[in-house]
Design an enzyme around this catalytic site. Structure first.
Site, short mmCIF file in Angstrom:
data_model
loop_
_atom_site.label_atom_id
_atom_site.label_comp_id
_atom_site.label_asym_id
_atom_site.label_seq_id
_atom_site.Cartn_x
_atom_site.Cartn_y
_atom_site.Cartn_z
N LYS A 1 0.80 -1.22 0.00
CA LYS A 1 0.00 0.00 0.00
C LYS A 1 0.83 1.27 0.00
CE LYS A 1 -4.44 -1.45 1.39
NZ LYS A 1 -5.65 -1.10 2.08
N LYS B 1 -5.29 -10.05 -5.79
CA LYS B 1 -6.58 -10.22 -5.13
C LYS B 1 -7.57 -9.15 -5.62
CE LYS B 1 -6.49 -7.43 -0.94
NZ LYS B 1 -7.64 -7.08 -0.16
N LYS C 1 -10.42 -3.23 -3.33
CA LYS C 1 -11.11 -1.93 -3.44
C LYS C 1 -10.24 -0.93 -4.17
CE LYS C 1 -13.60 -2.18 0.89
NZ LYS C 1 -13.31 -1.95 2.29
P1 ATP Z 1 -7.93 -2.95 -0.31
O1 ATP Z 1 -7.88 -4.06 -1.29
O2 ATP Z 1 -8.09 -1.63 -0.90
O3 ATP Z 1 -6.85 -3.06 0.70
P2 ATP Z 1 -9.91 -4.52 0.79
O4 ATP Z 1 -10.73 -4.84 -0.40
O5 ATP Z 1 -8.90 -5.52 1.24
O6 ATP Z 1 -9.24 -3.16 0.53
P3 ATP Z 1 -10.70 -4.28 3.53
O7 ATP Z 1 -11.65 -3.37 4.19
O8 ATP Z 1 -9.27 -4.00 3.77
O9 ATP Z 1 -10.92 -4.22 1.98
O10 ATP Z 1 -11.03 -5.79 3.86
C1 ATP Z 1 -12.19 -6.21 4.53
C2 ATP Z 1 -12.25 -7.72 4.66
O11 ATP Z 1 -12.37 -8.32 3.38
C3 ATP Z 1 -11.00 -8.36 5.29
O12 ATP Z 1 -11.40 -9.42 6.13
C4 ATP Z 1 -10.26 -8.90 4.11
O13 ATP Z 1 -9.43 -9.98 4.45
C5 ATP Z 1 -11.39 -9.32 3.20
N1 ATP Z 1 -10.99 -9.31 1.80
C6 ATP Z 1 -10.55 -8.25 1.11
N2 ATP Z 1 -10.29 -8.57 -0.16
C7 ATP Z 1 -10.57 -9.90 -0.28
C8 ATP Z 1 -10.52 -10.83 -1.35
N3 ATP Z 1 -10.13 -10.46 -2.56
N4 ATP Z 1 -10.90 -12.10 -1.12
C9 ATP Z 1 -11.32 -12.49 0.11
N5 ATP Z 1 -11.40 -11.66 1.17
C10 ATP Z 1 -11.03 -10.38 0.99
#
Ligand code: ATP
Ligand code: LTN
Length: 330
Positions: free
Chosen positions: A112, A195, A198
């Site tokens: 990040k 992955k 967001k």
């Molecule tokens: P960013 O990708 O911008 O860091 P994020 O999509 O990971 O954001 P978070 O709010 O950080 O969003 O994550 C919230 C929850 O969703 C956490 O438990 C994280 O592990 C899960 N998560 C995020 N992305 C994934 C994914 N691609 N597959 C499964 N679980 C996910």
């Protein structure tokens, strides 16, 4: 008392299918037999720049998403992290028992901090894991359901808890991570080596909780596939199709074996069409209820007020003990 489960999502832009499958869906299953606290972690969100007006809207979006996913506020507590100031206070204290070297090894920080690297990233992004440890340890959490990307943070939380307990006497429960077998890591629809995220600027890479049927269909049909054909589950050799099969599994409840059988001898086109329709059917009630909750901000505010009261009472108690153990104040 029932074991306590704690988890959180950052209120940064829309919730996507990875968040839904990896986190929210798992939360709703757990609330049947656990006491649950589900937090909207706005203090974590500001470790990268946020537009203040948007952040406030995103907090309500997240609350609506939790409810739409099936979190039942009668059984589970939903609240906003910054509204219980003890999170920040404990985050500071735990920062003093966390080593720089430990934080430097966190892959999320490396990912990040982006192009500017550590030189340009905020100090808050660096100390993020100490605040996350505070979220969890403040409530004597026994289990934390998260996606796989959070595993490293959870391991560090366990190290911090043990170190604190050794230094100051037994204070915190050491929590376990809850990570599911399939779906802990939903990949980008445009690049199965990354992955679903967001922060990915590509709209086509992720399906949002707010997407309508046509958008879902378009994104699935345009998802990348592997050069080798055939609908079979082999994440190493065919990562793109394995990812789509995982999504299909979550939308329908079918096992990988069922799916392979159903699409034997068929091409990716047929599979994607079936996947799009299954996913639309699975997501439609969630999306509908998301919009209903989101269109009633007063109800969301009420719910978050009640959640704050519940969390605050627990946090107040725990922090009294922590301050005393550390020797803070008089
Ligand atoms: P960013 O990708 O911008 O860091 P994020 O999509 O990971 O954001 P978070 O709010 O950080 O969003 O994550 C919230 C929850 O969703 C956490 O438990 C994280 O592990 C899960 N998560 C995020 N992305 C994934 C994914 N691609 N597959 C499964 N679980 C996910
Ligand atoms: N870092 C997590 C969000 C988060 C969290 C938590 C998850 C902050 N505090 C406590 C579980 C428990 C993320 O998903 N990026």
């Amino acid at each position: 008392m029932k074991d306590l489960v704690f988890s959180g999502v950052q209120p940064t832009s829309d919730i996507h299918l990875g968040n839904y499958i990896g986190a929210l869906k798992q939360w709703t299953a757990i609330q049947n037999n656990h006491r649950c606290l589900f937090c909207i972690v706005d203090l974590h969100a500001i470790t990268v720049p946020q537009e203040p007006k948007e952040l406030r809207e995103n907090i309500l979006d997240a609350a609506a998403a939790y409810l739409a996913a099936g979190i039942d506020p009668k059984r589970s507590t939903i609240f906003v992290q910054s509204e219980v100031p003890e999170h920040a206070e404990l985050g500071w204290i735990l920062g003093t028992v966390t080593k720089m070297g430990e934080l430097e090894r966190m892959t999320q920080f490396k990912d990040k901090s982006g192009k500017g690297g550590a030189e340009r990233a905020s100090a808050g992004l660096f100390t993020y894991p100490a605040l996350m440890a505070a979220d969890i340890l403040l409530y004597d959490t026994s289990a934390v359901p998260v996606g796989e990307d959070q595993m490293q943070h959870l391991e560090l939380t366990r190290v911090i808890a043990r170190r604190f307990n050794e230094r100051f006497g037994n204070t915190f429960q050491v929590p376990a991570a809850l990570i599911q077998k399939h779906g802990a890591r939903i990949m980008s629809l445009q690049d199965p080596s990354k992955k679903m995220s967001k922060s990915d600027p590509s709209e086509l890479s992720k399906i949002l909780l707010s997407d309508d049927a046509d958008t879902i269909r378009k994104k699935i049909m345009r998802a990348v596939t592997d050069t080798e054909g055939g609908v079979s589950y082999d994440p190493d050799r065919k990562p793109a199709i394995a990812n789509l099969m995982t999504i299909f599994h979550h939308a329908t409840g079918k096992t990988m074996k069922d799916i392979e059988g159903e699409f034997e001898g068929k091409g990716y086109g047929d599979f994607k069409k079936a996947l799009a329709e299954a996913l639309i059917e699975h997501m439609a009630p969630v999306t509908k209820s998301y919009h209903e909750y989101r269109d009633n901000p007063n109800a969301l505010h009420k719910l978050l007020d009640a959640g704050r009261e519940t969390a605050q009472a627990l946090a107040t108690e725990k922090m009294k003990l922590v301050r005393q153990r550390v020797g803070l104040g008089r």
